[in-house]
Design a protein around this motif. Structure first.
Motif, PDB file in Angstrom:
ATOM      1  N   UNK A 262      -7.480   3.298  -9.437  1.00 33.43           N
ATOM      2  CA  UNK A 262      -6.939   1.987  -9.071  1.00 33.43           C
ATOM      3  C   UNK A 262      -6.659   1.948  -7.577  1.00 33.43           C
ATOM      4  N   UNK A 263      -6.175   3.067  -7.038  1.00 31.52           N
ATOM      5  CA  UNK A 263      -5.950   3.156  -5.595  1.00 31.52           C
ATOM      6  C   UNK A 263      -7.236   2.980  -4.810  1.00 31.52           C
ATOM      7  N   UNK A 264      -8.345   3.445  -5.381  1.00 32.57           N
ATOM      8  CA  UNK A 264      -9.640   3.279  -4.723  1.00 32.57           C
ATOM      9  C   UNK A 264     -10.035   1.808  -4.703  1.00 32.57           C
ATOM     10  N   UNK A 265      -9.893   1.134  -5.843  1.00 29.69           N
ATOM     11  CA  UNK A 265     -10.301  -0.274  -5.896  1.00 29.69           C
ATOM     12  C   UNK A 265      -9.414  -1.151  -5.021  1.00 29.69           C
TER      13      UNK A 265
ATOM     14  N   UNK B 216      -3.021  18.612 -19.053  1.00 23.08           N
ATOM     15  CA  UNK B 216      -4.113  17.738 -19.489  1.00 23.08           C
ATOM     16  C   UNK B 216      -3.639  16.298 -19.610  1.00 23.08           C
ATOM     17  N   UNK B 217      -2.462  16.111 -20.205  1.00 22.62           N
ATOM     18  CA  UNK B 217      -1.912  14.760 -20.350  1.00 22.62           C
ATOM     19  C   UNK B 217      -1.620  14.134 -18.983  1.00 22.62           C
ATOM     20  N   UNK B 218      -1.042  14.925 -18.087  1.00 20.62           N
ATOM     21  CA  UNK B 218      -0.712  14.421 -16.751  1.00 20.62           C
ATOM     22  C   UNK B 218      -1.985  14.047 -15.993  1.00 20.62           C
ATOM     23  N   UNK B 219      -3.024  14.835 -16.169  1.00 21.22           N
ATOM     24  CA  UNK B 219      -4.301  14.539 -15.505  1.00 21.22           C
ATOM     25  C   UNK B 219      -4.901  13.253 -16.057  1.00 21.22           C
ATOM     26  N   UNK B 220      -4.813  13.076 -17.364  1.00 18.48           N
ATOM     27  CA  UNK B 220      -5.314  11.848 -17.993  1.00 18.48           C
ATOM     28  C   UNK B 220      -4.562  10.623 -17.490  1.00 18.48           C
ATOM     29  N   UNK B 221      -3.277  10.769 -17.247  1.00 19.09           N
ATOM     30  CA  UNK B 221      -2.476   9.651 -16.751  1.00 19.09           C
ATOM     31  C   UNK B 221      -2.756   9.392 -15.265  1.00 19.09           C
ATOM     32  N   UNK B 222      -3.066  10.443 -14.526  1.00 16.62           N
ATOM     33  CA  UNK B 222      -3.255  10.312 -13.081  1.00 16.62           C
ATOM     34  C   UNK B 222      -4.604   9.694 -12.724  1.00 16.62           C
ATOM     35  N   UNK B 223      -5.622   9.940 -13.538  1.00 16.99           N
ATOM     36  CA  UNK B 223      -6.960   9.471 -13.181  1.00 16.99           C
ATOM     37  C   UNK B 223      -7.054   7.957 -12.985  1.00 16.99           C
ATOM     38  N   UNK B 224      -6.579   7.136 -13.939  1.00 18.14           N
ATOM     39  CA  UNK B 224      -6.683   5.693 -13.704  1.00 18.14           C
ATOM     40  C   UNK B 224      -5.869   5.218 -12.507  1.00 18.14           C
ATOM     41  N   UNK B 225      -4.732   5.853 -12.262  1.00 17.34           N
ATOM     42  CA  UNK B 225      -3.921   5.475 -11.097  1.00 17.34           C
ATOM     43  C   UNK B 225      -4.674   5.750  -9.804  1.00 17.34           C
TER      44      UNK B 225
ATOM     45  N   UNK C 169     -10.732  10.331  -3.643  1.00 24.36           N
ATOM     46  CA  UNK C 169     -10.229  10.314  -5.015  1.00 24.36           C
ATOM     47  C   UNK C 169     -11.078  11.212  -5.904  1.00 24.36           C
ATOM     48  N   UNK C 170     -12.385  11.164  -5.727  1.00 21.52           N
ATOM     49  CA  UNK C 170     -13.292  11.992  -6.531  1.00 21.52           C
ATOM     50  C   UNK C 170     -13.024  13.467  -6.269  1.00 21.52           C
ATOM     51  N   UNK C 171     -12.789  13.812  -5.010  1.00 16.57           N
ATOM     52  CA  UNK C 171     -12.522  15.213  -4.657  1.00 16.57           C
ATOM     53  C   UNK C 171     -11.216  15.688  -5.281  1.00 16.57           C
ATOM     54  N   UNK C 172     -10.187  14.843  -5.204  1.00 13.17           N
ATOM     55  CA  UNK C 172      -8.894  15.211  -5.783  1.00 13.17           C
ATOM     56  C   UNK C 172      -9.015  15.410  -7.293  1.00 13.17           C
ATOM     57  N   UNK C 173      -9.696  14.477  -7.966  1.00 16.72           N
ATOM     58  CA  UNK C 173      -9.862  14.579  -9.421  1.00 16.72           C
ATOM     59  C   UNK C 173     -10.660  15.831  -9.788  1.00 16.72           C
ATOM     60  N   UNK C 174     -11.697  16.100  -9.028  1.00 16.13           N
ATOM     61  CA  UNK C 174     -12.534  17.256  -9.310  1.00 16.13           C
ATOM     62  C   UNK C 174     -11.739  18.555  -9.187  1.00 16.13           C
TER      63      UNK C 174
ATOM     64  N   UNK D  71       0.819  -1.212   0.000  1.00 16.42           N
ATOM     65  CA  UNK D  71       0.000   0.000   0.000  1.00 16.42           C
ATOM     66  C   UNK D  71       0.853   1.262   0.000  1.00 16.42           C
ATOM     67  N   UNK D  72       1.982   1.207   0.702  1.00 18.70           N
ATOM     68  CA  UNK D  72       2.884   2.352   0.748  1.00 18.70           C
ATOM     69  C   UNK D  72       3.431   2.641  -0.647  1.00 18.70           C
ATOM     70  N   UNK D  73       3.822   1.587  -1.363  1.00 14.57           N
ATOM     71  CA  UNK D  73       4.338   1.754  -2.721  1.00 14.57           C
ATOM     72  C   UNK D  73       3.253   2.307  -3.644  1.00 14.57           C
ATOM     73  N   UNK D  74       2.040   1.793  -3.495  1.00 13.77           N
ATOM     74  CA  UNK D  74       0.923   2.241  -4.324  1.00 13.77           C
ATOM     75  C   UNK D  74       0.607   3.719  -4.073  1.00 13.77           C
ATOM     76  N   UNK D  75       0.575   4.090  -2.791  1.00 14.67           N
ATOM     77  CA  UNK D  75       0.291   5.474  -2.408  1.00 14.67           C
ATOM     78  C   UNK D  75       1.368   6.408  -2.962  1.00 14.67           C
ATOM     79  N   UNK D  76       2.619   5.975  -2.882  1.00  9.79           N
ATOM     80  CA  UNK D  76       3.729   6.772  -3.385  1.00  9.79           C
ATOM     81  C   UNK D  76       3.615   6.971  -4.899  1.00  9.79           C
ATOM     82  N   UNK D  77       3.256   5.901  -5.600  1.00 10.95           N
ATOM     83  CA  UNK D  77       3.095   5.974  -7.057  1.00 10.95           C
ATOM     84  C   UNK D  77       1.996   6.962  -7.443  1.00 10.95           C
ATOM     85  N   UNK D  78       0.882   6.904  -6.716  1.00  7.43           N
ATOM     86  CA  UNK D  78      -0.242   7.806  -7.000  1.00  7.43           C
ATOM     87  C   UNK D  78       0.162   9.246  -6.727  1.00  7.43           C
ATOM     88  N   UNK D  79       0.862   9.463  -5.637  1.00  6.72           N
ATOM     89  CA  UNK D  79       1.298  10.824  -5.305  1.00  6.72           C
ATOM     90  C   UNK D  79       2.239  11.379  -6.362  1.00  6.72           C
ATOM     91  N   UNK D  80       3.059  10.512  -6.945  1.00  7.97           N
ATOM     92  CA  UNK D  80       3.965  10.942  -8.008  1.00  7.97           C
ATOM     93  C   UNK D  80       3.163  11.447  -9.204  1.00  7.97           C
TER      94      UNK D  80
END
Length: 89
Positions: A60-63, A48-57, A72-77, A21-30
Motif C-alpha cells: 500500500x505504501x508503494x501505491x 509468519x503472521x506478522x509477515x503476512x500482515x506487513x506485506x499489504x501495508x 518494498x520488494x527487497x524488504x519483503x524478499x 506520508x509521515x504517518x503512513x511511513x511510521x505505520x509501515x515501519x511498525x
C-alpha cells in the motif's frame, strides 16, 4: 518564502502530504518492526503472521508513493528469507 498564491497553496499542500506520508511511513515501519521482533524471538508462527500482515501495508505504501516498488520488494524478499530460515532451523 512563497509569494504567489500558487506557491502558497503548494506549500500548504506539501505540508498536508508530508504529514500523511509521515504517518503512513511510521505505520509501515511498525509492521516491519513486529516482523523483526518475531524473528528475533525465534517464534516461527508469530513471524509468519506478522509477515503476512506487513506485506499489504508495505505494498500500500508503494501505491501511495511512500516507498519505491523495488525497495518494498527487497524488504519483503529479505524478511521472507529470514522467516523461512526460522522454519528450517
Amino acid at each position: 518564502m512563497a509569494n504567489s498564491p500558487q506557491a502558497l497553496k503548494r506549500a500548504r499542500q506539501n505540508e498536508r502530504r508530508f504529514a500523511v506520508n509521515k504517518a503512513r511511513r511510521s505505520r509501515i515501519r511498525t509492521y516491519l518492526r513486529k516482523v523483526e521482533e518475531a524473528i528475533a524471538s525465534g517464534d516461527r508462527e508469530q513471524a509468519t503472521e506478522a509477515l503476512r500482515a506487513a506485506q499489504p501495508e508495505l505494498m500500500r505504501g508503494v501505491t501511495k508513493g511512500v516507498f519505491h516498488k523495488n525497495t518494498a520488494a527487497r524488504k519483503m524478499s529479505r524478511l521472507s528469507a529470514r522467516v523461512k530460515a526460522l522454519e528450517t532451523a
